[in-house]
Design an enzyme around this catalytic site. Structure first.
Site, short mmCIF file in Angstrom:
data_model
loop_
_atom_site.label_atom_id
_atom_site.label_comp_id
_atom_site.label_asym_id
_atom_site.label_seq_id
_atom_site.Cartn_x
_atom_site.Cartn_y
_atom_site.Cartn_z
N GLU A 167 6.71 -63.65 -16.76
CA GLU A 167 6.12 -63.42 -18.07
C GLU A 167 7.00 -62.48 -18.88
O GLU A 167 7.42 -61.46 -18.37
CB GLU A 167 4.72 -62.80 -17.87
CG GLU A 167 3.89 -62.77 -19.11
CD GLU A 167 3.89 -64.10 -19.81
OE1 GLU A 167 3.21 -65.02 -19.34
OE2 GLU A 167 4.59 -64.25 -20.84
N LYS A 226 13.82 -62.00 -14.62
CA LYS A 226 12.75 -61.10 -15.09
C LYS A 226 13.19 -59.64 -14.97
O LYS A 226 13.08 -58.86 -15.91
CB LYS A 226 11.49 -61.36 -14.27
CG LYS A 226 10.39 -60.36 -14.46
CD LYS A 226 9.72 -60.47 -15.82
CE LYS A 226 8.63 -59.43 -15.96
NZ LYS A 226 7.79 -59.55 -17.10
N CYS A 282 6.41 -52.10 -17.01
CA CYS A 282 7.51 -52.93 -16.50
C CYS A 282 8.86 -52.25 -16.37
O CYS A 282 9.52 -52.38 -15.34
CB CYS A 282 7.68 -54.16 -17.39
SG CYS A 282 6.35 -55.33 -17.19
C1 UDX Z 1 8.31 -55.13 -21.77
C2 UDX Z 1 9.20 -56.31 -22.18
O1 UDX Z 1 9.51 -56.20 -23.58
C3 UDX Z 1 8.50 -57.63 -21.88
O2 UDX Z 1 9.36 -58.71 -22.16
C4 UDX Z 1 8.11 -57.65 -20.41
O3 UDX Z 1 7.40 -58.83 -20.10
C5 UDX Z 1 7.26 -56.45 -20.06
O4 UDX Z 1 7.93 -55.25 -20.41
P1 UDX Z 1 6.22 -53.87 -22.83
O5 UDX Z 1 6.43 -52.87 -21.74
O6 UDX Z 1 4.85 -54.40 -23.06
O7 UDX Z 1 7.15 -55.14 -22.60
O8 UDX Z 1 6.68 -53.22 -24.22
P2 UDX Z 1 8.07 -53.07 -25.01
O9 UDX Z 1 7.83 -53.47 -26.42
O10 UDX Z 1 9.19 -53.70 -24.33
O11 UDX Z 1 8.27 -51.48 -25.02
C6 UDX Z 1 8.52 -50.75 -23.83
C7 UDX Z 1 8.76 -49.30 -24.17
O12 UDX Z 1 10.00 -49.11 -24.86
C8 UDX Z 1 7.69 -48.67 -25.08
O13 UDX Z 1 7.37 -47.39 -24.63
C9 UDX Z 1 8.36 -48.65 -26.43
O14 UDX Z 1 7.83 -47.65 -27.28
C10 UDX Z 1 9.80 -48.36 -26.04
N1 UDX Z 1 10.79 -48.81 -27.04
C11 UDX Z 1 10.90 -50.13 -27.35
C12 UDX Z 1 11.64 -47.87 -27.62
O15 UDX Z 1 11.56 -46.67 -27.34
N2 UDX Z 1 12.59 -48.30 -28.52
C13 UDX Z 1 12.73 -49.62 -28.86
O16 UDX Z 1 13.62 -49.94 -29.66
C14 UDX Z 1 11.85 -50.56 -28.25
#
Ligand code: UDX
Ligand code: ADP
Length: 473
Positions: A167, A226, A282
């Site tokens: 996913e 993944k 993740c």
């Molecule tokens: C992530 C992956 O994006 C997704 O593809 C996978 O299936 C699960 O893990 P998620 O953890 O839900 O998804 O959120 P994501 O939007 O990736 O953000 C993860 C963390 O990184 C958050 O704490 C977010 O605030 C931080 N982040 C994200 C940053 O600090 N800077 C960015 O530019 C992007």
């Protein structure tokens, strides 16, 4: 071709695990495939009850509409796991795979206890052949273990074809990610039976995803992808966060640097937003998994390389908290600090690995009084996350130091410093003048997400620190 096998047409799907992955993913399948009956099951009866109620167990924009439209028609939430297994042609395994807390690989490897339990359950109750799809993030070669368990424990004559279908949805945007995925990845054993099972699952997704976006690979490539995708995304954040530290000292602006770098089409603009650090269920878990895999494969340099992404993330959280302390005249003892945002990102109530908890723990150690506000995280969860496991009386101590507030205004009133730790949109449009008027002076704002208009806040009278923007408090 003689060896070609006609793919099974999937009519009934069971999803084991009604969490952040299984719930939204299989609700979307039900929504897009009215001709398929989808049953989502879980051992946790409270969770299932919540899925069947008006208050779903997870907050995800757009999810409620889909669930309400399909529930009772072709989407069912149940605790009867065995019945769902028996009836299904295809079973998604979407149970949790937390990082191991003890034993071999503790702190790094994924704990496959739940995956194994669930695989054994499928083997013991299935009365017909099944396609079994691993959806949980698992270490490479898990599918092989699942296959061995199924073959060794099932009734004679049954076939189990294992697929890996990781996913990629992100919380907060899960519904859009599921409706318009960049790609759907389906790995199988390259055997004729494996390919037929792969084609059956492609047919399910093809109800709404263009076929050219359904990528079919071998099992191990799919499992590794993944981990690799999450590691690369997290690496980009750690890279920009490493640069934010340089920006703060030199006077360069991290947003300008990220923007200018991102315009290079080879780099691209996404996942370059500097922050207080990444969180979520993740990134850290999958990188630790990759580190463990590398070490098991006797590749210590590879392990060290990926471990550094996490080291940088820990450094960023610590660095932010230390900036708060040093800006507040080197002590925050008994000072009121408002923490705006506790979720690991906006538009979710999830707090797993949230940087906010790490920063709050640091503030606790420095004996600050912390008032937390988050629009979606329940008070109980915040206290749970801030209580050190195994420390006697710690929950009493947390309650003395931490107050959970019902609004940002309430959290900020009388505070000496405000830390923005989640990028909720509502924080951008708060009545900052009223907040300023209510605060002890000098009133300080520490923007850990780079979402506030620092110039405007300075005009009001605030002293402002933004990540990667040069310290000019
Ligand atoms: C992530 C992956 O994006 C997704 O593809 C996978 O299936 C699960 O893990 P998620 O953890 O839900 O998804 O959120 P994501 O939007 O990736 O953000 C993860 C963390 O990184 C958050 O704490 C977010 O605030 C931080 N982040 C994200 C940053 O600090 N800077 C960015 O530019 C992007
Ligand atoms: P994820 O983010 O991976 O979806 P969650 O923890 O949100 O993780 O969800 C996993 C779900 O799987 C939980 O609700 C848990 O109760 C459920 N679960 C774990 N093991 C089993 C099992 N053997 N049978 C059924 N459900 C299970």
């Amino acid at each position: 071709m003689a060896s070609q096998i006609t793919p099974v047409q999937v009519k009934k799907i069971a999803c084991i695990g009604a969490g952040y992955v299984g719930g939204p993913t299989c609700s979307m399948i039900a929504h897009k495939c009215p001709h398929i009956q989808v049953t989502i099951v879980d051992v946790n009866a409270d969770r299932i009850n919540a899925w069947n109620s008006d208050t779903l167990p997870i907050y995800e924009p757009g999810l409620e509409e889909i669930v309400k439209a399909c529930r009772g028609k072709n989407l069912f939430f149940d605790t009867d796991i065995d019945k769902a297994i028996v009836e299904a042609d295809l079973i998604f395994v979407s149970v949790n795979t937390p990082t191991k807390k003890s034993g071999v690989g503790a702190g790094y490897a994924a704990d496959l206890f739940y995956v194994e339990l669930c695989t054994r359950r499928i083997a013991s109750v299935a009365t017909s052949s099944k396609i079994v799809v691993e959806k949980s993030t698992v270490p490479c070669r898990t599918a092989q273990s699942m296959r061995t368990i199924l073959e060794a424990n099932s009734r004679p004559g049954l076939r189990f074809d294992i697929l890996s279908n990781p996913e990629f949805l992100a919380e907060g945007t899960a519904i859009n990610d599921l409706a318009h995925p960049d790609r759907v990845l389906i790995g199988s054993l390259g055997t004729p039976e494996g390919r037929a099972a792969q084609a059956s699952l492609v047919d399910v997704y093809a109800n709404w995803v263009p076929r050219e976006k359904c990528i079919t690979t071998g099992l191990w490539s799919s499992e590794l992808t993944k981990l690799a995708a999450n590691a690369i995304l997290a690496q980009r954040i750690s890279s920009i966060n490493a640069l934010s530290a340089i920006c703060e000292v030199t006077g360069a602006d991290v947003d300008e640097v990220a923007y200018a770098c991102g315009l290079d089409s080879r780099i691209g603009p996404k996942f370059l937003k500097s922050s207080v650090g990444f969180g979520g269920s993740c990134f850290q878990k999958d990188i630790l998994n990759l580190v463990y895999l590398s070490e098991s494969l006797h590749l210590p340099e590879v392990a060290d390389y990926w471990r550094q992404v996490i080291t940088m993330n820990e450094y960023q959280k610590r660095r932010f908290a230390q900036t708060v302390v040093s800006s507040m005249f080197n002590t925050i003892t008994n000072k009121k600090l408002a923490v705006l945002g506790f979720a690991f990102k906006k538009d979710t109530g999830d707090t797993r690995e949230t940087p906010s908890a790490t920063v709050c723990r640091f503030f606790r150690q420095e004996s600050a009084k912390i008032s937390v506000y988050d629009p979606k995280v329940p008070e109980k969860q915040i206290f749970l996350d801030l209580t050190e496991p195994g420390v006697v009386d710690d929950s009493e101590q947390v309650k003395k130091q931490v107050t959970v507030c019902k609004s940002a205004m309430e959290a900020c009133t009388g505070a000496e410093g405000i830390c923005v730790l989640t990028e909720w949109d509502e924080f951008k449009t708060l009545d900052w003048s009223a907040i300023y008027a209510s605060m002890a002076k000098p009133a300080m704002v520490f923007d850990g997400r780079g979402i506030l208009d620092a110039d405007k806040l300075r005009e009001i009278g605030f002293k402002v620190f933004s990540i990667g923007k040069g310290v000019n408090l």
